[in-house]
Design a protein around this motif. Structure first.
Motif, PDB file in Angstrom:
ATOM      1  N   ALA A  82       0.824  -1.216   0.000  1.00  0.00           N
ATOM      2  CA  ALA A  82       0.000   0.000   0.000  1.00  0.00           C
ATOM      3  C   ALA A  82       0.856   1.263   0.000  1.00  0.00           C
ATOM      4  CB  ALA A  82      -0.924   0.004   1.224  1.00  0.00           C
ATOM      5  N   HIS A  83       2.169   1.108   0.156  1.00  0.00           N
ATOM      6  CA  HIS A  83       3.087   2.253   0.168  1.00  0.00           C
ATOM      7  C   HIS A  83       3.276   2.772  -1.263  1.00  0.00           C
ATOM      8  CE1 HIS A  83       6.823   4.541   0.613  1.00  0.00           C
ATOM      9  NE2 HIS A  83       6.610   4.538   1.925  1.00  0.00           N
ATOM     10  N   PRO A  84       3.395   4.076  -1.451  1.00  0.00           N
ATOM     11  CA  PRO A  84       3.517   4.628  -2.809  1.00  0.00           C
ATOM     12  C   PRO A  84       4.792   4.237  -3.543  1.00  0.00           C
ATOM     13  CG  PRO A  84       3.824   6.353  -1.149  1.00  0.00           C
ATOM     14  CD  PRO A  84       3.295   5.155  -0.432  1.00  0.00           C
ATOM     15  N   ASN A  85       5.806   3.751  -2.818  1.00  0.00           N
ATOM     16  CA  ASN A  85       7.080   3.394  -3.457  1.00  0.00           C
ATOM     17  C   ASN A  85       7.403   1.907  -3.370  1.00  0.00           C
ATOM     18  OD1 ASN A  85       7.984   6.346  -1.816  1.00  0.00           O
ATOM     19  ND2 ASN A  85       7.734   6.236  -4.035  1.00  0.00           N
ATOM     20  N   LEU A 111       6.325  -9.925 -10.833  1.00  0.00           N
ATOM     21  CA  LEU A 111       5.794  -9.475  -9.550  1.00  0.00           C
ATOM     22  C   LEU A 111       4.806  -8.318  -9.740  1.00  0.00           C
ATOM     23  CD1 LEU A 111       9.018  -9.601  -7.323  1.00  0.00           C
ATOM     24  CD2 LEU A 111       7.183 -11.296  -7.486  1.00  0.00           C
ATOM     25  N   LEU A 112       5.097  -7.425 -10.682  1.00  0.00           N
ATOM     26  CA  LEU A 112       4.162  -6.342 -10.979  1.00  0.00           C
ATOM     27  C   LEU A 112       2.832  -6.892 -11.478  1.00  0.00           C
ATOM     28  CD1 LEU A 112       6.470  -3.722 -12.762  1.00  0.00           C
ATOM     29  CD2 LEU A 112       5.393  -3.497 -10.517  1.00  0.00           C
ATOM     30  N   GLN A 113       2.897  -7.896 -12.330  1.00  0.00           N
ATOM     31  CA  GLN A 113       1.679  -8.524 -12.854  1.00  0.00           C
ATOM     32  C   GLN A 113       0.862  -9.136 -11.723  1.00  0.00           C
ATOM     33  OE1 GLN A 113       0.477  -8.529 -15.878  1.00  0.00           O
ATOM     34  NE2 GLN A 113       2.075  -8.605 -17.430  1.00  0.00           N
ATOM     35  N   ILE A 114       1.530  -9.850 -10.847  1.00  0.00           N
ATOM     36  CA  ILE A 114       0.831 -10.525  -9.758  1.00  0.00           C
ATOM     37  C   ILE A 114       0.196  -9.512  -8.811  1.00  0.00           C
ATOM     38  CG2 ILE A 114       1.126 -11.976  -7.712  1.00  0.00           C
ATOM     39  CD1 ILE A 114       1.126 -13.525 -10.297  1.00  0.00           C
ATOM     40  N   ASP A 115       0.944  -8.474  -8.456  1.00  0.00           N
ATOM     41  CA  ASP A 115       0.409  -7.477  -7.530  1.00  0.00           C
ATOM     42  C   ASP A 115      -0.838  -6.819  -8.099  1.00  0.00           C
ATOM     43  OD1 ASP A 115       0.763  -5.753  -5.072  1.00  0.00           O
ATOM     44  OD2 ASP A 115       0.848  -4.212  -6.622  1.00  0.00           O
ATOM     45  N   SER A 116      -0.788  -6.430  -9.368  1.00  0.00           N
ATOM     46  CA  SER A 116      -1.941  -5.812 -10.006  1.00  0.00           C
ATOM     47  C   SER A 116      -3.118  -6.775 -10.086  1.00  0.00           C
ATOM     48  CB  SER A 116      -1.557  -5.332 -11.408  1.00  0.00           C
ATOM     49  OG  SER A 116      -2.679  -4.792 -12.076  1.00  0.00           O
ATOM     50  N   SER A 117      -2.816  -8.031 -10.406  1.00  0.00           N
ATOM     51  CA  SER A 117      -3.873  -9.033 -10.542  1.00  0.00           C
ATOM     52  C   SER A 117      -4.564  -9.309  -9.219  1.00  0.00           C
ATOM     53  CB  SER A 117      -3.287 -10.343 -11.089  1.00  0.00           C
ATOM     54  OG  SER A 117      -2.754 -10.153 -12.373  1.00  0.00           O
ATOM     55  N   ARG A 118      -3.787  -9.408  -8.149  1.00  0.00           N
ATOM     56  CA  ARG A 118      -4.383  -9.661  -6.830  1.00  0.00           C
ATOM     57  C   ARG A 118      -5.336  -8.528  -6.456  1.00  0.00           C
ATOM     58  NH1 ARG A 118      -2.909 -14.799  -7.119  1.00  0.00           N
ATOM     59  NH2 ARG A 118      -0.932 -15.335  -6.122  1.00  0.00           N
ATOM     60  N   ASN A 149      -7.511   4.075   0.849  1.00  0.00           N
ATOM     61  CA  ASN A 149      -6.976   5.324   0.290  1.00  0.00           C
ATOM     62  C   ASN A 149      -5.459   5.339   0.142  1.00  0.00           C
ATOM     63  OD1 ASN A 149      -9.648   6.454   0.348  1.00  0.00           O
ATOM     64  ND2 ASN A 149      -9.368   6.827   2.540  1.00  0.00           N
ATOM     65  N   GLN A 150      -4.874   4.164  -0.143  1.00  0.00           N
ATOM     66  CA  GLN A 150      -3.432   4.100  -0.345  1.00  0.00           C
ATOM     67  C   GLN A 150      -3.121   3.552  -1.737  1.00  0.00           C
ATOM     68  OE1 GLN A 150      -1.325   5.600   1.896  1.00  0.00           O
ATOM     69  NE2 GLN A 150      -3.271   6.200   2.834  1.00  0.00           N
ATOM     70  N   TYR A 151      -1.970   2.910  -1.924  1.00  0.00           N
ATOM     71  CA  TYR A 151      -1.478   2.615  -3.264  1.00  0.00           C
ATOM     72  C   TYR A 151      -1.505   1.141  -3.652  1.00  0.00           C
ATOM     73  CZ  TYR A 151       0.130   7.397  -4.072  1.00  0.00           C
ATOM     74  OH  TYR A 151       0.183   8.749  -4.282  1.00  0.00           O
ATOM     75  N   GLN A 152      -2.395   0.362  -3.101  1.00  0.00           N
ATOM     76  CA  GLN A 152      -2.475  -1.038  -3.510  1.00  0.00           C
ATOM     77  C   GLN A 152      -2.915  -1.134  -4.964  1.00  0.00           C
ATOM     78  OE1 GLN A 152      -4.875  -2.005  -0.020  1.00  0.00           O
ATOM     79  NE2 GLN A 152      -3.597  -3.806   0.313  1.00  0.00           N
ATOM     80  N   GLY A 153      -2.235  -1.978  -5.730  1.00  0.00           N
ATOM     81  CA  GLY A 153      -2.555  -2.146  -7.141  1.00  0.00           C
ATOM     82  C   GLY A 153      -1.849  -1.162  -8.056  1.00  0.00           C
ATOM     83  N   HIS A 154      -1.175  -0.154  -7.495  1.00  0.00           N
ATOM     84  CA  HIS A 154      -0.406   0.804  -8.284  1.00  0.00           C
ATOM     85  C   HIS A 154       0.641   1.455  -7.385  1.00  0.00           C
ATOM     86  CE1 HIS A 154      -3.511   3.176  -6.312  1.00  0.00           C
ATOM     87  NE2 HIS A 154      -2.847   4.277  -6.585  1.00  0.00           N
ATOM     88  N   PHE A 155       1.411   2.374  -7.926  1.00  0.00           N
ATOM     89  CA  PHE A 155       2.464   3.019  -7.135  1.00  0.00           C
ATOM     90  C   PHE A 155       2.747   4.394  -7.712  1.00  0.00           C
ATOM     91  CE2 PHE A 155       4.306   0.210 -10.314  1.00  0.00           C
ATOM     92  CZ  PHE A 155       5.122   1.075 -11.033  1.00  0.00           C
TER      93      PHE A 155
END
Length: 330
Positions: A82-85, A111-118, A149-155
């Motif tokens: 959930a952190h922006p970085n 890892l980017l694919q998996i994080d976005s997919s989850r 209101n944080q950065y899950q799924g993106h950064f």
């Protein structure tokens, strides 16, 4: 009278039509959802990830979250991603990565694919009312912890990327050359490799697993890990694999995070995690993460009757491994 009967008949026909139409809409809706899930799951194959991705150009740290079953590593992963970085994938399959040249840049993209997919998987379930929007009710689906209101799924700017490892992946890191090869590639590209070791009272971990599988056994007629002895034996292997990993890395590159400490003072531990990864943490981020952590430990160990033999085996494991120091039944 006849008119009344005809009117009633027309009403019944209309209701039947409405019910039929509603049934058809639900079927179509289900097919659409199943198709979307299929597309999301299709993204899990690392062989389909692009080799280069400019999104990872600023990455300076890679991190793995390791530990035990039900030990708190999932919570840490959800809070960090959930952190922006930071992107912290949830249980990306390293065994798939081992078969595709072991390139670190391919792993990053995977890892980017998996994080976005989850995240999309969770959002789809939430938007279709399959789950409640409650940060304390993990759901992936059921285990994804949403930080509001944080950065899950993106950064914003990706500086740290990692994975909350499955049990099988801990074994891969402990018993193959993947860790050595990956560390060599990262060092050549001036990227540090760090580990977060999530630890919890071994009694609570074993009790949680036992209770979980006991419920599954009743519902699904399965008996996997149905006895406490089975679970203790499994935990011996898990402890051994984690110890193998710890022996391969510098102590400065490992942060031990006790689940009990995270619950007792979440803001302090979240700050500690960010300091370890060398990223700044805003008050808004820390407060949002802290709001998702349970108010008190669940202490499942108190729900079971432990035999003397069980306690002796568990106490022996606690004495054997330094990372379990300080834990006991009390």
């Amino acid at each position: 009278m006849t008119g009344s009967k005809q009117g009633l008949s027309r009403t019944r026909v209309s209701l039947s039509c409405i019910k039929y139409a509603d049934h058809q809409i639900q079927n179509i809706h289900k097919k659409v959802i199943d198709k979307l899930h299929s597309l999301i799951n299709h993204m899990y194959n690392p062989k389909e990830c692009p080799v280069k991705d400019v999104r990872t150009k600023d990455v300076r740290t890679m991190v793995f979250s390791i530990g035990f079953y039900s030990g708190g590593s999932s919570i840490i992963g959800h809070l960090l991603t959930a952190h922006p970085n930071i992107v912290m994938a949830d249980e990306a399959r390293l065994n798939s990565f081992v078969d595709i040249n072991n390139r670190y840049d391919e792993l990053f993209n995977y890892l980017l694919q998996i994080d976005s997919s989850r995240y999309q998987d969770w959002k789809l379930a939430f938007d279709t009312n399959k789950i409640k929007h409650d940060a304390r009710s993990p759901s992936r689906i059921k285990r994804y912890m949403h930080v509001p209101n944080q950065y899950q799924g993106h950064f914003h700017k990706l500086q740290v990327i990692g994975n909350k490892n499955r049990r099988k992946d801990v074994s891969i890191l402990a018993n193959t050359d993947l860790l050595k090869d990956l560390r060599s590639q990262l060092e050549d590209n001036k990227i540090s490799l760090k580990f977060i070791f999530a630890v919890r009272n071994l009694y609570d971990t074993i009790a949680t697993i036992y209770i979980k599988y006991r419920v599954k056994e009743k519902r699904e007629h399965r008996a996997k890990l149905s006895s406490i002895n089975d679970i203790i034996e499994a935990m011996e292997i898990v402890c051994s694999d984690n110890q193998k990993i710890l022996k391969q890395i510098d102590s400065n590159d490992v942060l031990i995070c006790k689940n009990e400490d995270l619950i007792a003072n979440p803001k302090l531990q979240i700050t500690r995690l960010c300091d370890f990864l060398k990223v700044s943490a805003s008050a808004d981020y820390i407060n949002a993460c802290a709001s998702c952590v349970f108010n008190k430990p669940t202490n499942e160990r108190l729900e079971l009757d432990w035999s003397g033999e069980h306690k002796q085996k568990i106490n022996s494991l606690i004495k054997k491994y330094d990372f379990l120091y300080g834990y006991d039944y009390s």
